[in-house]
Design an enzyme around this catalytic site. Structure first.
Site, PDB file in Angstrom:
ATOM      1  CG  HIS A  82       0.404   3.560  12.275  1.00  0.00           C
ATOM      2  ND1 HIS A  82      -0.941   3.281  12.310  1.00  0.00           N
ATOM      3  CD2 HIS A  82       0.897   2.887  11.218  1.00  0.00           C
ATOM      4  CE1 HIS A  82      -1.243   2.473  11.309  1.00  0.00           C
ATOM      5  NE2 HIS A  82      -0.138   2.211  10.631  1.00  0.00           N
TER       6      HIS A  82
ATOM      7  CG  ASP B   3       2.262   0.505   7.935  1.00  0.00           C
ATOM      8  OD1 ASP B   3       1.973   0.009   6.838  1.00  0.00           O
ATOM      9  OD2 ASP B   3       1.449   0.624   8.863  1.00  0.00           O
TER      10      ASP B   3
ATOM     11  CG  HIS C 119      -0.560   0.075   2.528  1.00  0.00           C
ATOM     12  ND1 HIS C 119      -0.398   1.265   3.176  1.00  0.00           N
ATOM     13  CD2 HIS C 119      -0.239  -0.881   3.431  1.00  0.00           C
ATOM     14  CE1 HIS C 119      -0.002   1.033   4.422  1.00  0.00           C
ATOM     15  NE2 HIS C 119       0.115  -0.262   4.609  1.00  0.00           N
TER      16      HIS C 119
ATOM     17  CD  GLU D 189      -3.257  -1.277   5.255  1.00  0.00           C
ATOM     18  OE1 GLU D 189      -3.272  -2.340   5.892  1.00  0.00           O
ATOM     19  OE2 GLU D 189      -2.910  -0.198   5.777  1.00  0.00           O
ATOM     20  CD  GLU D 190      -1.895   2.543   7.521  1.00  0.00           C
ATOM     21  OE1 GLU D 190      -2.619   2.178   8.465  1.00  0.00           O
ATOM     22  OE2 GLU D 190      -0.728   2.162   7.374  1.00  0.00           O
TER      23      GLU D 190
END
Ligand code: CO
Length: 341
Positions: free
Chosen positions: A309, A170, A60, A198-199
């Protein structure tokens, strides 16, 4: 350097354009077809008309970010997170906002002015503002629009033993793996899909998988490493430096057991370090890909990343190399099986 360029690019869910343009320019010479779909997924294909199996690899492009949803009279910006961000990691961080990368700092009441009870608890999102140095609302509105996103202003750096620190590992680490994989040649149809959103709930991946309808899919991710202060070893989802992590269950997917078994067998045969991800939390695009159309065998190969994150996560370059080797070894094994048939 690829991972530096990828992690310093900015792409909130739904605003992946800068990352997509960068990836497109990196992979264009190596693929036969390339297109962007209605949601913004970038779908690159090698050998579209070769005999199967049809393989989809996905990573992603989006990262967690802050969306600007208010501009105050005094020029401060109000915001909301897009994707899972702990407000406690935000205080006093520097950010870059929107396509013009306007610099800002996430401000809060300084400790001197806090009441005793305020010092006892973390600041909530509503107590934080972004300061872009504007003297009032008019000046701020010349620089930033509602709907623009703010990103951690973190530069990629290598440090310590074989480690990298950067924002958005990520899943730019997955994007970097997929770009490297697309540089090699294969005999079967290979779909390299760079997904969006995606998140915020794996929104791009299902749409992409519906178009591709693969026989098998591998999701390339950066996943939570919990070898961090304050967690017992039994709580370690993954550890940095112990090889790529294979998922056996998360909140969104139970990867296909025989596919996971194949990956483990290949890792052992080729002396590639690997670890099983020991938590059932979190989710990946595999959760949507396996459920789309008639269903797809799917598995996840992930590079462990600490402090995911947040403004700076940490990974091992060796884990990256091992993840790349494992994915390529799997693809090579498909060649060999096809040849024997
Ligand atoms: Co991810």
């Amino acid at each position: 350097m690829l991972l530096k360029k990828l992690t310093e690019a900015c792409g909130a869910p739904g605003q992946e354009g800068e990352v997509r343009d960068l990836i497109r320019s990196e992979i264009e010479p190596y693929v036969d077809e390339i297109r962007t779909d209605a949601l913004g997924n970038l779908i690159a294909v090698k050998n579209p008309s070769a005999a199967g199996p049809k393989v989809m690899l996905a990573a992603h492009m989006d990262e967690v970010a802050l969306m600007i949803l208010g501009i105050e009279k005094n020029g401060y910006l109000r915001f909301r997170p897009i994707g899972g961000i702990d407000p406690r990691v935000l205080v006093a961080k520097t950010v870059l906002i929107g396509e013009k990368k306007i610099p800002g700092v996430i401000g809060s009441k300084p400790i001197h002015l806090q009441k005793p009870e305020e010092r006892q608890r973390p600041m909530g999102i509503d107590e934080l503002l972004i300061d872009i140095g504007a003297k009032n609302q008019d000046e701020a509105e010349k620089l930033v629009k509602l709907g623009d996103c703010a990103y951690f202003a973190t530069k990629y750096e290598e440090f310590g033993q074989d480690k990298v620190k950067a924002k958005a590992l990520d899943d730019r680490v997955g994007c970097a793996l997929l770009i490297e994989i697309l540089k090699e040649n294969y005999e079967f149809p290979l779909y390299g899909v760079f997904t969006v959103q995606e998140e915020v709930g794996l929104r791009g991946a299902g749409v992409a998988a519906y178009q591709v309808q693969p026989d098998v899919a591998l999701v390339l991710e950066g996943t939570t490493a919990s070898d961090v202060p304050g967690t017992g070893t039994h709580l370690h989802a993954t550890s940095v430096g112990k090889g790529p992590a294979l998922t056996v269950m998360d909140r969104t997917v139970i990867p296909h057991p025989s596919l996971v078994r194949e990956l483990i067998d290949l890792a052992e045969q080729h002396s590639i370090p690997y670890q099983i991800r020991r938590t059932n939390t979190g989710g990946t695009d595999a959760g949507q890909i396996q459920l789309t159309a008639g269903g797809t065998k799917a598995a996840v190969i992930a590079v462990p990343c600490r402090y995911i994150h947040s403004a700076a996560s940490v990974m091992s370059k060796q884990d990256f190399e091992s993840a790349l080797k494992l994915a390529k070894t799997y693809l090579l094994s498909l060649h060999e099986r096809e040849g024997k048939q």
